[in-house]
Design an enzyme around this catalytic site. Structure first.
Site, PDB file in Angstrom:
ATOM      1  CB  CYS A   1      -0.914   0.029   1.223  1.00  0.00           C
ATOM      2  SG  CYS A   1      -1.834   1.578   1.378  1.00  0.00           S
TER       3      CYS A   1
ATOM      4  CB  CYS B   1      -1.875   4.757   4.536  1.00  0.00           C
ATOM      5  SG  CYS B   1      -3.421   4.099   3.881  1.00  0.00           S
ATOM      6  CB  SER B   2      -0.567   0.684   6.512  1.00  0.00           C
ATOM      7  OG  SER B   2      -1.475   1.466   7.284  1.00  0.00           O
ATOM      8  CB  CYS B   3      -4.978  -0.384   2.331  1.00  0.00           C
ATOM      9  SG  CYS B   3      -5.568   1.324   2.356  1.00  0.00           S
TER      10      CYS B   3
END
Lengths: 213, 120
Positions: free
Chosen positions: A115, A118-120
């Protein structure tokens, strides 16, 4: 004498008041107590989440999906065509309104998920994301230099194998379907599920090792 | 194939790190995720705001580590709640100060209650 005094002062201090939490810990306490009062959630909701994601939910849910796909060709076809529906079949309903796409590794393809924004990440299938998945370094390099990233994980990808990088968003997340390792033909589905690692389903591991079980 | 004594790359070295270093990190993510799952915060707004906070941290030279990540999570959460009016910054600031007073007023070893931080 100095030592005695330092100890004494420390003791008095400890008795005077409780140890002050760190600044972010104080703000988290503030947020939680305000949001509970506003009934956005309960304290129990938060405790349950923390308990589940630090102790219980691991990559086993994703492993079950992969194992089913290995033993059931019709399920695999449904999974690759419309992941979200296939996950529902196994009871892993998507928690947010986002699409979950499964990408299949083959002899000539290695998939890698990142991702970049961000950090999906599919928490409900893989549990908490590893720290490296959230690092700037991984997010920046996975797209630019996927083979280099894989090499860091000890995975050498032959030149004739294509590396496909999938960038997760809030609307679409990805699960890598790793290849079933040779020597597992007679394994029952639940044992196969335990063989599948988190990194294999993110794509930073290519070969699963039956010897590890 | 990799030899066992081959030095691991920096990313792989982080592979076994605990996901949370401190309880507040898990609690911050728990709140954010719960609000997204229950639709109080949209998944798109969350991704965008967290992404912006992570970028800001990287641009200001914060270390690329767990602490920085969860500070960004907390900042993103506070920002979204302030923007929507669900919990304004002034309210959180005041509550933070009340918790601080509660800790300072509570003798060591006793449970800290928010009421202990009420202004006299």
């Amino acid at each position: 004498m100095t030592e005695y005094n330092a100890d004494k002062i420390g003791e008095i201090h400890r008795h005077l008041h409780s140890e002050l939490p760190s600044e972010p810990a104080l703000r988290v306490k503030a947020l939680e107590s305000v949001l509970v009062e506003k009934e956005l959630f309960t304290s129990a909701d938060i405790d349950k989440w923390v308990d589940a994601y630090t102790e219980k939910v691991g990559p086993i849910n994703g492993g079950k999906v992969v194992a089913r796909a290995w033993v059931d060709a019709a399920f695999k076809a449904r999974l690759l065509a419309d992941g979200t529906k296939a996950f529902d079949e196994l009871g892993f309903k998507s928690r947010v309104d986002s699409d979950l796409k499964t990408v299949e590794n083959t002899a000539s393809v290695q998939n890698l998920v990142v991702c970049t924004l961000c950090s999906c990440y599919p928490l409900h299938l893989l549990g908490m994301s590893p720290t490296w998945y959230k690092s700037n370094e991984y997010r920046a390099r996975a797209v630019r230099d996927p083979r280099g990233v894989l090499r860091e994980f000890g995975v050498e990808i032959d030149d004739d194998v294509e590396v496909r990088v999938w960038d997760s968003t809030s609307e679409r997340r990805f699960l890598v379907l790793p290849q079933r390792p040779p020597g597992t033909e007679t394994w029952p589905e639940d044992k196969l599920a335990r063989l599948v690692t988190r990194n294999a389903m993110i794509g930073t591991q290519r070969d699963l090792t039956p010897e590890s079980l | 194939m990799k030899l066992p004594d081959e030095p691991l790359g920096p990313l792989k070295r982080k592979d076994g790190d605990p996901t949370f270093d401190e309880p507040w990190q898990a609690q911050a993510l728990a709140m954010a995720d719960t609000l997204v799952v229950t639709g109080k915060i949209s998944a798109a707004a969350w991704a965008e705001t967290l992404g912006a906070e992570l970028r800001k941290a990287a641009d200001t030279g914060a270390p690329d580590d767990t602490e920085t990540y969860y500070r960004a999570v907390l900042a993103a959460l506070e920002r979204l709640l302030n923007q929507s009016g669900a919990a304004e910054k002034s309210e959180i600031d005041a509550r933070r100060d009340q918790w601080e007073r509660a800790y300072l007023n509570t003798p060591h070893g006793q449970p800290v209650q928010l009421s202990a931080g009420e202004k006299a």
